[in-house]
Write a protein that holds these residues in place. Structure first.
Motif, mmCIF file in Angstrom:
data_model
loop_
_atom_site.group_PDB
_atom_site.id
_atom_site.type_symbol
_atom_site.label_atom_id
_atom_site.label_comp_id
_atom_site.label_asym_id
_atom_site.label_seq_id
_atom_site.Cartn_x
_atom_site.Cartn_y
_atom_site.Cartn_z
ATOM 1 N N GLN A 159 -40.420 7.923 51.903
ATOM 2 C CA GLN A 159 -39.919 9.308 51.497
ATOM 3 C C GLN A 159 -39.185 9.745 52.606
ATOM 4 O OE1 GLN A 159 -43.113 11.967 50.532
ATOM 5 N NE2 GLN A 159 -41.897 13.898 51.116
ATOM 6 N N LEU A 160 -39.709 9.636 53.693
ATOM 7 C CA LEU A 160 -38.770 9.893 54.905
ATOM 8 C C LEU A 160 -37.411 9.306 54.963
ATOM 9 C CD1 LEU A 160 -41.056 10.238 57.936
ATOM 10 C CD2 LEU A 160 -39.890 12.203 56.951
ATOM 11 N N SER A 161 -37.430 8.003 54.927
ATOM 12 C CA SER A 161 -36.413 7.260 55.076
ATOM 13 C C SER A 161 -35.172 7.460 53.821
ATOM 14 C CB SER A 161 -36.634 5.646 54.710
ATOM 15 O OG SER A 161 -37.683 5.368 55.763
ATOM 16 N N ILE A 162 -35.737 7.828 52.499
ATOM 17 C CA ILE A 162 -34.760 8.074 51.372
ATOM 18 C C ILE A 162 -34.438 9.371 51.721
ATOM 19 C CG2 ILE A 162 -34.672 8.319 49.051
ATOM 20 C CD1 ILE A 162 -36.512 5.920 48.689
ATOM 21 N N ASN A 163 -35.291 10.567 51.801
ATOM 22 C CA ASN A 163 -34.971 11.625 51.814
ATOM 23 C C ASN A 163 -34.317 11.948 53.117
ATOM 24 O OD1 ASN A 163 -34.377 14.355 51.347
ATOM 25 N ND2 ASN A 163 -36.511 14.978 51.049
ATOM 26 N N ALA A 164 -33.245 11.533 53.605
ATOM 27 C CA ALA A 164 -32.818 11.496 54.854
ATOM 28 C C ALA A 164 -32.029 12.605 55.443
ATOM 29 C CB ALA A 164 -31.908 10.146 55.168
ATOM 30 N N THR A 165 -31.941 13.680 54.712
ATOM 31 C CA THR A 165 -30.905 14.722 55.121
ATOM 32 C C THR A 165 -31.875 15.877 55.189
ATOM 33 O OG1 THR A 165 -30.583 15.557 52.688
ATOM 34 C CG2 THR A 165 -28.815 13.874 53.751
ATOM 35 N N GLU A 166 -33.182 15.811 54.755
ATOM 36 C CA GLU A 166 -34.175 17.108 55.024
ATOM 37 C C GLU A 166 -35.352 16.884 55.758
ATOM 38 O OE1 GLU A 166 -35.630 18.700 51.452
ATOM 39 O OE2 GLU A 166 -33.804 18.427 50.266
ATOM 40 N N PHE A 167 -35.286 17.780 56.737
ATOM 41 C CA PHE A 167 -36.790 17.997 57.574
ATOM 42 C C PHE A 167 -37.916 17.977 56.925
ATOM 43 C CE2 PHE A 167 -33.652 18.539 61.045
ATOM 44 C CZ PHE A 167 -34.068 17.686 61.984
ATOM 45 N N GLN A 168 -38.861 17.177 57.171
ATOM 46 C CA GLN A 168 -40.385 17.421 56.909
ATOM 47 C C GLN A 168 -41.066 18.362 57.920
ATOM 48 O OE1 GLN A 168 -41.289 16.837 53.734
ATOM 49 N NE2 GLN A 168 -39.271 15.862 53.187
ATOM 50 N N SER A 169 -41.908 19.403 57.575
ATOM 51 C CA SER A 169 -42.548 20.093 58.337
ATOM 52 C C SER A 169 -43.640 19.369 59.379
ATOM 53 C CB SER A 169 -43.206 21.245 57.668
ATOM 54 O OG SER A 169 -44.375 20.596 56.851
ATOM 55 N N ALA A 170 -44.166 19.988 60.484
ATOM 56 C CA ALA A 170 -45.047 19.449 61.288
ATOM 57 C C ALA A 170 -46.388 19.170 60.455
ATOM 58 C CB ALA A 170 -45.288 20.419 62.665
ATOM 59 N N GLN A 171 -46.624 20.335 59.495
ATOM 60 C CA GLN A 171 -47.664 20.174 58.828
ATOM 61 C C GLN A 171 -47.769 19.063 57.822
ATOM 62 O OE1 GLN A 171 -50.346 22.225 58.740
ATOM 63 N NE2 GLN A 171 -51.549 20.829 57.537
ATOM 64 N N TRP A 172 -46.535 18.791 57.188
ATOM 65 C CA TRP A 172 -46.242 17.478 56.481
ATOM 66 C C TRP A 172 -46.751 16.254 57.126
ATOM 67 C CZ3 TRP A 172 -43.644 13.144 56.331
ATOM 68 C CH2 TRP A 172 -43.719 12.232 55.356
ATOM 69 N N ALA A 173 -46.182 16.197 58.469
ATOM 70 C CA ALA A 173 -46.561 15.213 59.478
ATOM 71 C C ALA A 173 -48.150 15.011 59.954
ATOM 72 C CB ALA A 173 -45.654 15.303 60.769
ATOM 73 N N LYS A 174 -48.515 16.221 60.083
ATOM 74 C CA LYS A 174 -50.044 16.066 60.357
ATOM 75 C C LYS A 174 -50.846 15.478 59.114
ATOM 76 C CE LYS A 174 -53.876 18.889 61.698
ATOM 77 N NZ LYS A 174 -54.920 18.653 60.743
ATOM 78 N N GLU A 175 -50.468 16.014 57.823
ATOM 79 C CA GLU A 175 -51.230 15.683 56.745
ATOM 80 C C GLU A 175 -51.124 14.118 56.370
ATOM 81 O OE1 GLU A 175 -49.384 18.136 53.818
ATOM 82 O OE2 GLU A 175 -50.614 19.958 54.442
ATOM 83 N N LYS A 176 -49.948 13.619 56.966
ATOM 84 C CA LYS A 176 -49.899 11.997 56.474
ATOM 85 C C LYS A 176 -50.298 11.182 57.667
ATOM 86 C CE LYS A 176 -47.378 13.156 52.937
ATOM 87 N NZ LYS A 176 -47.897 12.875 51.490
ATOM 88 N N GLY A 177 -50.656 11.906 58.806
ATOM 89 C CA GLY A 177 -51.306 11.228 59.974
ATOM 90 C C GLY A 177 -50.461 10.993 61.064
ATOM 91 N N LEU A 178 -49.298 11.391 61.479
ATOM 92 C CA LEU A 178 -48.191 11.225 62.400
ATOM 93 C C LEU A 178 -48.993 12.070 63.604
ATOM 94 C CD1 LEU A 178 -45.916 9.845 63.670
ATOM 95 C CD2 LEU A 178 -44.686 12.005 62.948
ATOM 96 N N TYR A 179 -49.408 13.226 63.330
ATOM 97 C CA TYR A 179 -49.723 14.091 64.225
ATOM 98 C C TYR A 179 -51.197 14.289 63.981
ATOM 99 C CZ TYR A 179 -44.915 15.777 64.958
ATOM 100 O OH TYR A 179 -43.410 15.867 65.030
ATOM 101 N N ALA A 180 -52.110 14.595 65.016
ATOM 102 C CA ALA A 180 -53.514 14.701 64.944
ATOM 103 C C ALA A 180 -53.880 15.933 65.015
ATOM 104 C CB ALA A 180 -54.355 13.979 65.971
#
Length: 250
Positions: A159-180
């Motif tokens: 999703q990140l690689s394909i939707n390359a023009t839009e930022f995903q939120s910090a909350q999204w990143a946390k839900e996916k496991g990037l941020y603890a």
């Protein structure tokens, strides 16, 4: 303010590695080499218990690789060497026997997402949105891909690689496991970083090292894998498409 990579030994075996570049903390090859070497040196230092990886400033954690260098690449050898910079930092994080705490105070783009993913435990502010924009200039997040996919899974990485023009939120990143953890501002972030680092520093060094090996189990082929990915990007950056795309940044 001048660019830098610094090491600062704090209390109780906590060591802080910080980097800064005036162009939104983009990392040129020289700084990437210095960053990898500093992580490696801390890993060998018996006085280091825990590493905190951070950047300077308060707006952007890391904008990825330096476009000033990217636009100057004119052959495969130079291109491969350029993209090997983040590979070396990611592999330094992977091989380092010390646990690495990531502190992400602002936006992370491209290689900056890779740095966050290479940390063993990553904390961020609510302003730390992420984006992988590589495909827009004719390349892809190939070198950092294994680290990002390891943390957030193939579906989210796609999703990140394909939707390359839009930022995903910090909350999204946390839900996916990037941020603890996500915190409201830098002050709260720094308090939380020191809390977890201080807690870890009191635990068994042998247990921490064993835990690190477990975390990275199955990644033993990354020296070769990331080298192959760097060569892939090195070839693509020479394409007509990429040259035309990069011309906009000259």
């Amino acid at each position: 303010m001048e660019a830098y990579v610094t090491r600062r030994d704090l209390q109780d075996g906590i060591t802080e590695i910080a980097f800064f570049h005036p162009q939104h903390n983009a990392l040129p090859s020289g700084m990437l080499s210095e960053l990898a070497e500093t992580i490696h040196a801390c890993g060998k230092d018996n006085l280091v218990e825990v590493i905190v990886l951070k950047s300077g400033g308060d707006r952007t954690f890391c904008a990825g690789a330096s476009f000033d260098e990217l636009v100057q690449i004119d052959n495969l050898e130079t291109g491969t060497a350029f993209f090997s910079g983040f590979a070396n930092v990611i592999n330094a994080c992977r091989k380092c026997p010390k646990l690495i705490i990531g502190r992400v105070q602002g936006k992370a783009v491209g290689g900056g997402v890779g740095l966050a993913a290479a940390a063993d435990y990553c904390l961020a502010t609510e302003h730390a949105s992420i984006r992988l924009s590589e495909i827009t200039i004719g390349i892809g997040p190939f070198v950092i891909g294994p680290a990002v996919e390891r943390k957030i899974g193939l579906a989210a990485f796609s999703q990140l690689s394909i939707n390359a023009t839009e930022f995903q939120s910090a909350q999204w990143a946390k839900e996916k496991g990037l941020y603890a953890e996500i915190h409201a501002d830098v002050q709260q972030l720094d308090q939380a970083v020191m809390k977890i680092a201080s807690s870890l520093a009191t635990t068994s060094p042998e247990a921490r090292t064993a835990l690190k090996r477990v975390f990275w189990d199955g990644c033993e082929n990354w020296d070769a894998l990331l080298a192959e990915r760097a060569a892939m990007s090195g070839r693509l950056v020479l394409s007509d498409f990429t040259k035309k795309a990069l011309a906009r940044y000259r």
